[in-house]
Design a protein around this motif. Structure first.
Motif, PDB file in Angstrom:
ATOM      1  N   GLN A 191       0.839  -1.530   0.043  1.00  0.00           N
ATOM      2  CA  GLN A 191       0.080   0.019   0.046  1.00  0.00           C
ATOM      3  C   GLN A 191       0.813   0.848  -0.118  1.00  0.00           C
ATOM      4  O   GLN A 191       2.318   1.253   0.504  1.00  0.00           O
ATOM      5  CB  GLN A 191      -0.792  -0.145   1.129  1.00  0.00           C
ATOM      6  N   VAL A 192       0.203   2.255  -0.166  1.00  0.00           N
ATOM      7  CA  VAL A 192       1.244   3.566  -0.364  1.00  0.00           C
ATOM      8  C   VAL A 192       0.271   4.765   0.456  1.00  0.00           C
ATOM      9  O   VAL A 192      -0.868   4.164   0.915  1.00  0.00           O
ATOM     10  CB  VAL A 192       0.882   4.192  -1.937  1.00  0.00           C
ATOM     11  N   GLN A 193       0.997   5.543   1.346  1.00  0.00           N
ATOM     12  CA  GLN A 193       0.309   6.301   2.660  1.00  0.00           C
ATOM     13  C   GLN A 193       0.011   7.691   1.031  1.00  0.00           C
ATOM     14  O   GLN A 193       1.382   8.276   0.192  1.00  0.00           O
ATOM     15  CB  GLN A 193       1.470   7.245   2.960  1.00  0.00           C
ATOM     16  N   LEU A 194      -0.869   8.323   1.891  1.00  0.00           N
ATOM     17  CA  LEU A 194      -1.456   9.621   0.742  1.00  0.00           C
ATOM     18  C   LEU A 194      -1.898  10.080   1.434  1.00  0.00           C
ATOM     19  O   LEU A 194      -2.604  10.630   2.545  1.00  0.00           O
ATOM     20  CB  LEU A 194      -2.576   9.351  -0.147  1.00  0.00           C
ATOM     21  N   VAL A 195      -1.527  11.257   1.555  1.00  0.00           N
ATOM     22  CA  VAL A 195      -1.437  12.994   1.816  1.00  0.00           C
ATOM     23  C   VAL A 195      -2.436  13.826   1.172  1.00  0.00           C
ATOM     24  O   VAL A 195      -1.506  14.202   0.287  1.00  0.00           O
ATOM     25  CB  VAL A 195      -0.397  13.422   2.927  1.00  0.00           C
ATOM     26  N   GLU A 196      -3.864  14.628   1.673  1.00  0.00           N
ATOM     27  CA  GLU A 196      -4.478  14.872   0.850  1.00  0.00           C
ATOM     28  C   GLU A 196      -3.916  16.733   1.546  1.00  0.00           C
ATOM     29  O   GLU A 196      -3.709  17.101   2.193  1.00  0.00           O
ATOM     30  CB  GLU A 196      -5.728  15.531   0.618  1.00  0.00           C
ATOM     31  N   SER A 197      -4.038  17.756  -0.034  1.00  0.00           N
ATOM     32  CA  SER A 197      -3.991  19.363   0.672  1.00  0.00           C
ATOM     33  C   SER A 197      -4.127  20.035  -0.624  1.00  0.00           C
ATOM     34  O   SER A 197      -4.669  19.623  -1.327  1.00  0.00           O
ATOM     35  CB  SER A 197      -2.411  19.262   0.738  1.00  0.00           C
ATOM     36  N   GLY A 198      -4.945  21.185   0.032  1.00  0.00           N
ATOM     37  CA  GLY A 198      -4.845  22.180  -0.875  1.00  0.00           C
ATOM     38  C   GLY A 198      -6.920  22.821  -1.229  1.00  0.00           C
ATOM     39  O   GLY A 198      -7.231  23.495  -1.342  1.00  0.00           O
ATOM     40  N   GLY A 199      -7.631  21.752  -0.856  1.00  0.00           N
ATOM     41  CA  GLY A 199      -8.906  22.673   0.620  1.00  0.00           C
ATOM     42  C   GLY A 199      -8.617  23.747   0.873  1.00  0.00           C
ATOM     43  O   GLY A 199      -7.797  24.288   1.327  1.00  0.00           O
ATOM     44  N   GLY A 200     -10.246  23.994   1.123  1.00  0.00           N
ATOM     45  CA  GLY A 200     -10.147  25.252   1.659  1.00  0.00           C
ATOM     46  C   GLY A 200     -11.685  26.432   1.441  1.00  0.00           C
ATOM     47  O   GLY A 200     -12.088  25.195   0.374  1.00  0.00           O
ATOM     48  N   LEU A 201     -11.958  26.876   1.617  1.00  0.00           N
ATOM     49  CA  LEU A 201     -13.182  27.532   1.299  1.00  0.00           C
ATOM     50  C   LEU A 201     -12.740  29.151   0.373  1.00  0.00           C
ATOM     51  O   LEU A 201     -12.056  29.723   0.487  1.00  0.00           O
ATOM     52  CB  LEU A 201     -13.638  28.732   2.493  1.00  0.00           C
ATOM     53  N   VAL A 202     -13.550  28.780  -0.412  1.00  0.00           N
ATOM     54  CA  VAL A 202     -14.125  29.360  -1.861  1.00  0.00           C
ATOM     55  C   VAL A 202     -15.552  30.340  -2.547  1.00  0.00           C
ATOM     56  O   VAL A 202     -16.523  29.588  -2.298  1.00  0.00           O
ATOM     57  CB  VAL A 202     -13.292  28.374  -2.915  1.00  0.00           C
ATOM     58  N   GLN A 203     -15.232  31.172  -2.850  1.00  0.00           N
ATOM     59  CA  GLN A 203     -16.561  31.556  -3.744  1.00  0.00           C
ATOM     60  C   GLN A 203     -17.332  30.445  -5.027  1.00  0.00           C
ATOM     61  O   GLN A 203     -16.481  30.425  -5.934  1.00  0.00           O
ATOM     62  CB  GLN A 203     -16.769  33.232  -3.634  1.00  0.00           C
ATOM     63  N   ALA A 204     -18.291  30.853  -4.999  1.00  0.00           N
ATOM     64  CA  ALA A 204     -18.433  30.290  -6.371  1.00  0.00           C
ATOM     65  C   ALA A 204     -18.290  30.551  -7.432  1.00  0.00           C
ATOM     66  O   ALA A 204     -17.880  32.373  -7.284  1.00  0.00           O
ATOM     67  CB  ALA A 204     -20.229  30.049  -6.400  1.00  0.00           C
ATOM     68  N   GLY A 205     -17.598  30.178  -8.191  1.00  0.00           N
ATOM     69  CA  GLY A 205     -17.201  30.329  -9.598  1.00  0.00           C
ATOM     70  C   GLY A 205     -15.658  30.485  -9.463  1.00  0.00           C
ATOM     71  O   GLY A 205     -15.059  30.677 -10.953  1.00  0.00           O
ATOM     72  N   GLY A 206     -15.038  30.103  -8.546  1.00  0.00           N
ATOM     73  CA  GLY A 206     -14.023  30.293  -7.721  1.00  0.00           C
ATOM     74  C   GLY A 206     -13.162  28.664  -8.006  1.00  0.00           C
ATOM     75  O   GLY A 206     -13.693  28.144  -9.049  1.00  0.00           O
ATOM     76  N   SER A 207     -11.440  28.833  -8.167  1.00  0.00           N
ATOM     77  CA  SER A 207     -10.761  27.702  -8.628  1.00  0.00           C
ATOM     78  C   SER A 207     -10.366  26.944  -6.784  1.00  0.00           C
ATOM     79  O   SER A 207      -9.985  27.998  -6.037  1.00  0.00           O
ATOM     80  CB  SER A 207     -10.247  27.722  -9.418  1.00  0.00           C
ATOM     81  N   LEU A 208      -9.844  25.942  -7.315  1.00  0.00           N
ATOM     82  CA  LEU A 208      -8.807  25.846  -6.194  1.00  0.00           C
ATOM     83  C   LEU A 208      -8.084  23.972  -6.377  1.00  0.00           C
ATOM     84  O   LEU A 208      -8.919  23.558  -7.996  1.00  0.00           O
ATOM     85  CB  LEU A 208      -9.858  24.543  -5.275  1.00  0.00           C
ATOM     86  N   ARG A 209      -6.907  24.269  -6.315  1.00  0.00           N
ATOM     87  CA  ARG A 209      -6.055  23.294  -6.973  1.00  0.00           C
ATOM     88  C   ARG A 209      -5.938  21.896  -5.433  1.00  0.00           C
ATOM     89  O   ARG A 209      -4.977  22.666  -4.621  1.00  0.00           O
ATOM     90  CB  ARG A 209      -4.908  23.184  -7.395  1.00  0.00           C
ATOM     91  N   LEU A 210      -6.248  20.944  -5.494  1.00  0.00           N
ATOM     92  CA  LEU A 210      -5.838  19.741  -4.784  1.00  0.00           C
ATOM     93  C   LEU A 210      -4.922  18.942  -4.761  1.00  0.00           C
ATOM     94  O   LEU A 210      -4.557  18.690  -6.412  1.00  0.00           O
ATOM     95  CB  LEU A 210      -7.084  19.315  -4.158  1.00  0.00           C
ATOM     96  N   SER A 211      -3.924  18.611  -4.139  1.00  0.00           N
ATOM     97  CA  SER A 211      -2.897  17.710  -4.478  1.00  0.00           C
ATOM     98  C   SER A 211      -2.595  16.363  -3.497  1.00  0.00           C
ATOM     99  O   SER A 211      -3.586  16.896  -2.382  1.00  0.00           O
ATOM    100  CB  SER A 211      -1.417  18.992  -4.023  1.00  0.00           C
TER     101      SER A 211
END
Length: 123
Positions: free
Chosen positions: A1-21
Motif C-alpha cells: 500500500q501507499v501512504q497518501l496525503v491530501e492538501s489544497g482544500g479550503g473555502l472559495v466563492q462560487a465560480g472560483g477555483s482550487l487545486r487539490l494535491s
C-alpha cells in the motif's frame, strides 16, 4: 500500500477555483490508478475523477468540463484542478490509490486512502 496525503482544500466563492494535491509514498506510484472521491454531509462517498497508469481519465458527469485530474509521476503526486466551483461541490475530498493501475468506480476497488481535505464553496 501507499501512504497518501491530501492538501489544497479550503473555502472559495462560487465560480472560483482550487487545486487539490495528493502526495504518495512508495516507488511504484506510476503503476497505480489514482482517484479523487468526495463525500458531502449525509451523502455517500462518490467518485469524482480518476486517472490510470497510462493517463487515461474518467470524470463524473457532474464535474465534466470543470475539473481536471492529472499526475506527475516524478513527484509521486496527483492533482485535481477544480474550476467554476459550485456550492454543491462542497464536500470532503479523498485521494485513493488502486494497485492494479486500471480505473474502477467503486470505493471497494481502491486499496489506499488519504485522510481527506475539506472543500467549501459559498454561494
Amino acid at each position: 500500500q501507499v501512504q497518501l496525503v491530501e492538501s489544497g482544500g479550503g473555502l472559495v466563492q462560487a465560480g472560483g477555483s482550487l487545486r487539490l494535491s495528493c502526495a504518495a509514498s512508495g516507488r511504484t506510484f506510476s503503476s497505480y490508478a489514482m482517484a479523487w472521491f468526495r463525500q458531502a454531509p449525509g451523502k455517500e462517498r462518490e467518485l469524482v475523477a480518476a486517472i490510470d497508469w497510462s493517463a487515461g481519465r474518467y470524470y463524473a458527469d457532474s464535474v465534466k468540463g470543470r475539473f481536471t485530474i492529472s499526475r506527475d509521476n516524478a513527484k509521486n503526486t496527483v492533482y485535481l484542478q477544480m474550476n467554476s466551483l459550485k456550492p454543491e461541490d462542497t464536500a470532503v475530498y479523498y485521494c485513493a490509490a488502486r494497485r492494479s493501475g486500471t480505473i474502477r468506480t467503486g470505493i471497494i476497488d481502491y486499496d489506499s486512502w488519504g485522510q481527506g481535505t475539506q472543500v467549501t464553496v459559498s454561494s
